[in-house]
Design a protein around this motif. Structure first.
Motif, PDB file in Angstrom:
ATOM      1  N   ILE A  13      52.234  24.573  25.953  1.00 40.89           N
ATOM      2  CA  ILE A  13      53.014  24.117  24.812  1.00 40.89           C
ATOM      3  C   ILE A  13      52.249  23.000  24.117  1.00 40.89           C
ATOM      4  N   TYR A  16      56.532  21.040  19.947  1.00 43.78           N
ATOM      5  CA  TYR A  16      57.905  21.427  20.254  1.00 43.78           C
ATOM      6  C   TYR A  16      58.855  20.682  19.327  1.00 43.78           C
ATOM      7  N   SER A  17      59.801  21.408  18.756  1.00 43.50           N
ATOM      8  CA  SER A  17      60.794  20.811  17.870  1.00 43.50           C
ATOM      9  C   SER A  17      62.184  21.168  18.373  1.00 43.50           C
ATOM     10  N   ASP A  21      64.707  24.346  17.405  1.00 43.18           N
ATOM     11  CA  ASP A  21      64.483  25.350  18.448  1.00 43.18           C
ATOM     12  C   ASP A  21      63.162  26.110  18.253  1.00 43.18           C
ATOM     13  N   ALA A  23      58.850  26.222  19.218  1.00 36.45           N
ATOM     14  CA  ALA A  23      57.751  25.743  20.058  1.00 36.45           C
ATOM     15  C   ALA A  23      56.488  26.496  19.674  1.00 36.45           C
ATOM     16  N   LEU A  25      52.771  27.656  21.131  1.00 38.14           N
ATOM     17  CA  LEU A  25      52.011  27.859  22.362  1.00 38.14           C
ATOM     18  C   LEU A  25      50.549  28.141  22.025  1.00 38.14           C
TER      19      LEU A  25
END
Length: 209
Positions: A13, A16-17, A21, A23, A25
């Motif tokens: 990751i 991320y937020s 919701d 992310a 990768l």
């Protein structure tokens, strides 16, 4: 770590937020996953959409073990329609009717040309005979998130046209260019449409895979 084919890929990751919701990768090793194009335009009310993902209830119904669940599986595809005019209050979303389940979060919502128009996130709670609806994070939220993470997405903003529209235009073009009768133009357009339909079918299968 699921991906196309028989191999899984480890990922980290990198962004991320929790607010919307999302992310991002990054694969640890190189993989052969082709990126999907994003559609930056407005999605019309009633437009056909497809949700692609890995709902956990399907895995449970198959009786898969935990080890099997994390192995590459075929994605589950569902179809529905956009219901414009409603959005969640926390962040901008698209309301649609393509069924999704727990595990679909993070999966793409595609238009009929295979372009990403949102990221599936959550759904309504059905009580009794209530209809179920689902929410996808809008492309504006997704694009902003990616740019803040230093990623430039691949856009495809051309209109997604139906085969009927393409067939009509092709017939008109042939009639103009070759001075053919309308019937002859339709025959040639139909032959072109069959070839295009087969190419589109192969492309759609590749996108879904």
């Amino acid at each position: 770590p699921r991906a196309r084919g028989s191999t899984g890929y480890l990922a980290r990751i990198v962004a991320y937020s929790p607010r919307n919701d999302l992310a991002l990768l990054r694969l640890v090793d190189k993989g052969g996953i082709a990126p999907l194009a994003l559609f930056p335009g407005a999605v019309g009310d009633g437009g056909e959409v497809f949700a692609v993902g890995y709902p956990g209830n399907v895995d449970l119904a198959q009786g898969l073990s935990l080890a099997e669940i994390v192995e590459p599986q075929s994605a589950v595809k569902t179809r529905g329609y956009i219901s414009a005019g409603r959005s969640s209050r926390q962040f901008e979303t698209l309301l649609h009717t393509a069924p999704v389940g727990s595990g679909n979060s993070g999966g793409p919502l595609l238009d009929s040309c295979g372009r990403v128009i949102g990221v599936n996130s959550f759904g309504t709670i059905s009580e009794g005979a209530d209809s179920e609806f689902y929410f996808a994070v809008s492309i504006r939220e997704l694009t902003s998130f990616l740019r803040e993470a230093g990623v430039t997405p691949r856009d495809a903003g051309m209109p997604c046209r139906s085969l009927a529209e393409l067939d009509r235009d092709e017939a008109e073009r042939l009639a103009r260019e070759q001075g053919l009768s309308e019937a002859q133009a339709r025959q040639q357009a139909a032959a072109s449409a069959r070839a295009r339909d087969e190419a589109q079918r192969r492309a759609e299968l590749e996108v879904i895979t």
